[in-house]
Design a protein around this motif. Structure first.
Motif, PDB file in Angstrom:
ATOM      1  N   SER A  39       0.850  -1.198   0.000  1.00  0.00           N
ATOM      2  CA  SER A  39       0.000   0.000   0.000  1.00  0.00           C
ATOM      3  C   SER A  39       0.885   1.247   0.000  1.00  0.00           C
ATOM      4  N   GLY A  40       1.962   1.215   0.814  1.00  0.00           N
ATOM      5  CA  GLY A  40       2.849   2.378   0.848  1.00  0.00           C
ATOM      6  C   GLY A  40       3.816   2.335   2.013  1.00  0.00           C
ATOM      7  N   ILE A  41       4.370   3.502   2.307  1.00  0.00           N
ATOM      8  CA  ILE A  41       5.305   3.647   3.429  1.00  0.00           C
ATOM      9  C   ILE A  41       4.939   4.915   4.194  1.00  0.00           C
ATOM     10  N   MET A  42       5.203   4.906   5.491  1.00  0.00           N
ATOM     11  CA  MET A  42       5.044   6.106   6.317  1.00  0.00           C
ATOM     12  C   MET A  42       6.439   6.543   6.753  1.00  0.00           C
ATOM     13  N   ILE A  43       6.843   7.728   6.323  1.00  0.00           N
ATOM     14  CA  ILE A  43       8.159   8.232   6.722  1.00  0.00           C
ATOM     15  C   ILE A  43       8.027   9.617   7.352  1.00  0.00           C
ATOM     16  N   THR A  44       8.998   9.951   8.176  1.00  0.00           N
ATOM     17  CA  THR A  44       9.072  11.288   8.762  1.00  0.00           C
ATOM     18  C   THR A  44      10.327  11.951   8.208  1.00  0.00           C
ATOM     19  N   TYR A  45      10.211  13.206   7.795  1.00  0.00           N
ATOM     20  CA  TYR A  45      11.371  13.920   7.244  1.00  0.00           C
ATOM     21  C   TYR A  45      11.363  15.351   7.740  1.00  0.00           C
ATOM     22  N   PRO A  46      12.449  15.860   8.326  1.00  0.00           N
ATOM     23  CA  PRO A  46      13.618  15.101   8.772  1.00  0.00           C
ATOM     24  C   PRO A  46      13.180  13.944   9.679  1.00  0.00           C
ATOM     25  N   SER A  47      14.048  12.965   9.839  1.00  0.00           N
ATOM     26  CA  SER A  47      13.673  11.767  10.576  1.00  0.00           C
ATOM     27  C   SER A  47      13.381  12.089  12.037  1.00  0.00           C
ATOM     28  N   THR A  48      12.813  11.108  12.715  1.00  0.00           N
ATOM     29  CA  THR A  48      12.512  11.244  14.135  1.00  0.00           C
ATOM     30  C   THR A  48      13.792  11.484  14.945  1.00  0.00           C
ATOM     31  N   TYR A  49      14.940  11.117  14.371  1.00  0.00           N
ATOM     32  CA  TYR A  49      16.216  11.344  15.058  1.00  0.00           C
ATOM     33  C   TYR A  49      16.755  12.757  14.818  1.00  0.00           C
ATOM     34  N   GLY A  50      15.990  13.569  14.091  1.00  0.00           N
ATOM     35  CA  GLY A  50      16.411  14.956  13.888  1.00  0.00           C
ATOM     36  C   GLY A  50      17.494  15.119  12.835  1.00  0.00           C
ATOM     37  N   VAL A  51      17.430  14.294  11.779  1.00  0.00           N
ATOM     38  CA  VAL A  51      18.436  14.363  10.718  1.00  0.00           C
ATOM     39  C   VAL A  51      17.731  14.321   9.360  1.00  0.00           C
ATOM     40  N   TYR A  52      18.209  15.149   8.424  1.00  0.00           N
ATOM     41  CA  TYR A  52      17.707  15.074   7.048  1.00  0.00           C
ATOM     42  C   TYR A  52      18.327  13.843   6.390  1.00  0.00           C
ATOM     43  N   GLU A  53      17.518  12.870   6.053  1.00  0.00           N
ATOM     44  CA  GLU A  53      18.054  11.662   5.421  1.00  0.00           C
ATOM     45  C   GLU A  53      18.324  11.938   3.943  1.00  0.00           C
ATOM     46  N   GLU A  54      19.593  11.833   3.550  1.00  0.00           N
ATOM     47  CA  GLU A  54      19.969  12.129   2.166  1.00  0.00           C
ATOM     48  C   GLU A  54      19.368  11.129   1.186  1.00  0.00           C
ATOM     49  N   THR A  55      18.923   9.976   1.708  1.00  0.00           N
ATOM     50  CA  THR A  55      18.405   8.911   0.836  1.00  0.00           C
ATOM     51  C   THR A  55      16.896   9.045   0.605  1.00  0.00           C
ATOM     52  N   VAL A  56      16.287  10.146   1.032  1.00  0.00           N
ATOM     53  CA  VAL A  56      14.820  10.221   1.025  1.00  0.00           C
ATOM     54  C   VAL A  56      14.222  10.044  -0.370  1.00  0.00           C
ATOM     55  N   LYS A  57      14.851  10.621  -1.395  1.00  0.00           N
ATOM     56  CA  LYS A  57      14.301  10.488  -2.759  1.00  0.00           C
ATOM     57  C   LYS A  57      14.432   9.051  -3.260  1.00  0.00           C
ATOM     58  N   GLU A  58      15.521   8.405  -2.888  1.00  0.00           N
ATOM     59  CA  GLU A  58      15.699   6.990  -3.255  1.00  0.00           C
ATOM     60  C   GLU A  58      14.594   6.151  -2.605  1.00  0.00           C
ATOM     61  N   ILE A  59      14.282   6.472  -1.349  1.00  0.00           N
ATOM     62  CA  ILE A  59      13.243   5.746  -0.604  1.00  0.00           C
ATOM     63  C   ILE A  59      11.880   5.904  -1.292  1.00  0.00           C
ATOM     64  N   THR A  60      11.532   7.144  -1.652  1.00  0.00           N
ATOM     65  CA  THR A  60      10.228   7.371  -2.294  1.00  0.00           C
ATOM     66  C   THR A  60      10.176   6.703  -3.665  1.00  0.00           C
ATOM     67  N   ASP A  61      11.296   6.695  -4.376  1.00  0.00           N
ATOM     68  CA  ASP A  61      11.356   6.038  -5.694  1.00  0.00           C
ATOM     69  C   ASP A  61      11.095   4.533  -5.584  1.00  0.00           C
ATOM     70  N   ILE A  62      11.723   3.913  -4.595  1.00  0.00           N
ATOM     71  CA  ILE A  62      11.570   2.457  -4.407  1.00  0.00           C
ATOM     72  C   ILE A  62      10.094   2.104  -4.213  1.00  0.00           C
ATOM     73  N   ILE A  63       9.419   2.883  -3.370  1.00  0.00           N
ATOM     74  CA  ILE A  63       8.002   2.610  -3.083  1.00  0.00           C
ATOM     75  C   ILE A  63       7.155   2.774  -4.343  1.00  0.00           C
ATOM     76  N   HIS A  64       7.409   3.843  -5.099  1.00  0.00           N
ATOM     77  CA  HIS A  64       6.628   4.083  -6.318  1.00  0.00           C
ATOM     78  C   HIS A  64       6.860   2.989  -7.372  1.00  0.00           C
ATOM     79  N   GLN A  65       8.096   2.472  -7.423  1.00  0.00           N
ATOM     80  CA  GLN A  65       8.399   1.397  -8.381  1.00  0.00           C
ATOM     81  C   GLN A  65       7.547   0.155  -8.118  1.00  0.00           C
ATOM     82  N   HIS A  66       7.165  -0.037  -6.851  1.00  0.00           N
ATOM     83  CA  HIS A  66       6.358  -1.210  -6.473  1.00  0.00           C
ATOM     84  C   HIS A  66       4.873  -0.863  -6.339  1.00  0.00           C
ATOM     85  N   GLY A  67       4.486   0.306  -6.879  1.00  0.00           N
ATOM     86  CA  GLY A  67       3.063   0.652  -6.918  1.00  0.00           C
ATOM     87  C   GLY A  67       2.497   1.198  -5.618  1.00  0.00           C
TER      88      GLY A  67
END
Length: 341
Positions: A116-144
Motif C-alpha cells: 500500500s505504501g510507506i510512512m516516513i518522517t522527514y527530517p527523521s525522528t532522530y532529527g536528521v535530514y536523510e539524504e536517501t529520502v528520494k531513493e526511498i520514495t522512488d523504491i516505493i513508487h516502483q512497487h506501486g
C-alpha cells in the motif's frame, strides 16, 4: 462562534479564509489539494491512510494493504495504519538512525503485489535530514505504493523543501506546531492533510447533507472516503491563527522561521557537545531542527536519569523536552524558531 452547519450564506468570510489557508498549505507542501478536516496529527495520519486506501481500491487494488513503517517512526504511525485496516511491516534503521535502504528494498520487493505504501518522517525522528529520502520514495513508487509523509517535523522544511518535491503523495501538517496554534496541555489540535492531484478526489468527504460550510470543496460528491471528524473543517475557529501567521510572515518569513529553527538547534547542539553525548547527526556533524542528548551515562556515574533532568529544568521554568523518545534514557531538544539566544 459560528456553528459548523450554519447556512453557507452566513459563513462566506470563514469560507474565504479556509479556502485561502488551503491554498497556502498546498503551496508550502508542493501539493495540489487539501482537507482541513482532521483534528490532530494522528487523525491526519488516519485520514491520509484512508485516502491512500480509497485510491488503491478505486484502481481495483483492494489487496494493497501492507504499510512499511521504519522502526524510528512515531508511535502513532503503526496505530493509525492498523486502524485503517492495514498490515504493518517494520523497516530496520541503521546505526546512525537512517532508514536501512537495503532492508527497505527487500521488504518492498517481498510485499510488492500487496504494497500500500510507506510512512516516513522527514527530517527523521532522530532529527536528521536523510539524504536517501528520494531513493526511498522512488523504491516505493516502483512497487506501486504511495508515500505518506508525517508532517510532524514540517517546521524544518517550510520554505526550504517540501514533501511534494521529495516524492511524497500525502502528508499531514500539525498546525498546532509548525503553524503557530498553541500546542500541548490538551489544547485544540489541527492536522490537515495535503495530497497530490491523483489523490484529491479521495480526500475525506462529510456525511452531513445540510447546506452550510459542507457545501464546498469538501462536500462528498464522488468521494469514497467519509468524514474523519464531526465537523467539516475540524476546529475551524483556530484555523484563523495559522491563516494570520502565514499572512503576517509572508513568503520570506515562513522560510526564515525554518532557518531559525535549524540554526537554534545547531547552536544548542554545538554548545552542549563535548559535555554530553549527542546522538545521531548527519555527515557534517549537524542536526536538523532537533537533536538527542544521551543521559544514560549519568545513571551509572551519578544515579541521575532523564526524568530527574526534566524535573530540574521545570524547577527553573523551562518546559521539559521530549523524553525517552525515540531512544530510551535520552532527551530530545527542539528549541523551535521562537527562542532567542
Amino acid at each position: 462562534k459560528i456553528h459548523p452547519f450554519a447556512p453557507a450564506n452566513q459563513t462566506e468570510g470563514y469560507k474565504y479564509v479556509i479556502d485561502e489557508l488551503g491554498k497556502y498549505l498546498c503551496e508550502i507542501t508542493a501539493f495540489d489539494a487539501c482537507s482541513l478536516q482532521p483534528n490532530s496529527g494522528a487523525q491526519g495520519e488516519y485520514a491520509g491512510l484512508l485516502t491512500i486506501k480509497a485510491y488503491h481500491e478505486a484502481n481495483g487494488h483492494s489487496n494493497r494493504n501492507v504499510m512499511l513503517i521504519p522502526i524510528s517512526a512515531h508511535g502513532t504511525n503503526p496505530a493509525s495504519a492498523v486502524m485503517a485496516g492495514m498490515k504493518v511491516v517494520v523497516v530496520k534503521a541503521l546505526e546512525n538512525g537512517y532508514i536501512d535502504v537495503e532492508d527497505l528494498k527487500a521488504k518492498a520487493a517481498q510485499y510488492s503485489i500487496d504494497l500500500s505504501g510507506i510512512m516516513i518522517t522527514y527530517p527523521s525522528t532522530y532529527g536528521v535530514y536523510e539524504e536517501t529520502v528520494k531513493e526511498i520514495t522512488d523504491i516505493i513508487h516502483q512497487h506501486g505504493g504511495q508515500v505518506y509523509m508525517d508532517g510532524a517535523n514540517m517546521n524544518a522544511q517550510v520554505g526550504l523543501t517540501a514533501p511534494g518535491l521529495i516524492g511524497a503523495d500525502v502528508c499531514h501538517l500539525n498546525l498546532h506546531k509548525t503553524f503557530a496554534i498553541p500546542h500541548g496541555g490538551g489544547g485544540p489540535g489541527m492536522g490537515p492533510i495535503c495530497v497530490k492531484s491523483h489523490l484529491a478526489k479521495h480526500l475525506p468527504g462529510h456525511t452531513s447533507d445540510r447546506p452550510g460550510l459542507t457545501s464546498s470543496s469538501q462536500s462528498d460528491g464522488d468521494r469514497q472516503t467519509g468524514a474523519v471528524s464531526a465537523a467539516p473543517y475540524g476546529s475551524a475557529s483556530i484555523l484563523l491563527i495559522s491563516y494570520g501567521y502565514i499572512r503576517m510572515l509572508g513568503n520570506e518569513g515562513v522560510k526564515k522561521a525554518t532557518e531559525y529553527a535549524i540554526l537554534n538547534a545547531n547552536y544548542m547542539r554545538a554548545r552542549l557537545e563535548g559535555k554530553y553525548d549527542i546522538l545521531y547527526t548527519n555527515h557534517n556533524g549537524q542536526c536538523a531542527h532537533e537533536f538527542i542528548v544521551d543521559l544514560r551515562p549519568f545513571k551509572k556515574s551519578a544515579e541521575v536519569e532523564a526524568e530527574d533532568v526534566a524535573k530540574r529544568l521545570i524547577d527553573y521554568g523551562f518546559h521539559a523536552p521530549t523524553m525517552s523518545f525515540p531512544v530510551p534514557g535520552t532527551i530530545m531538544i527542539e528549541p523551535t524558531e521562537s527562542e532567542d539566544k
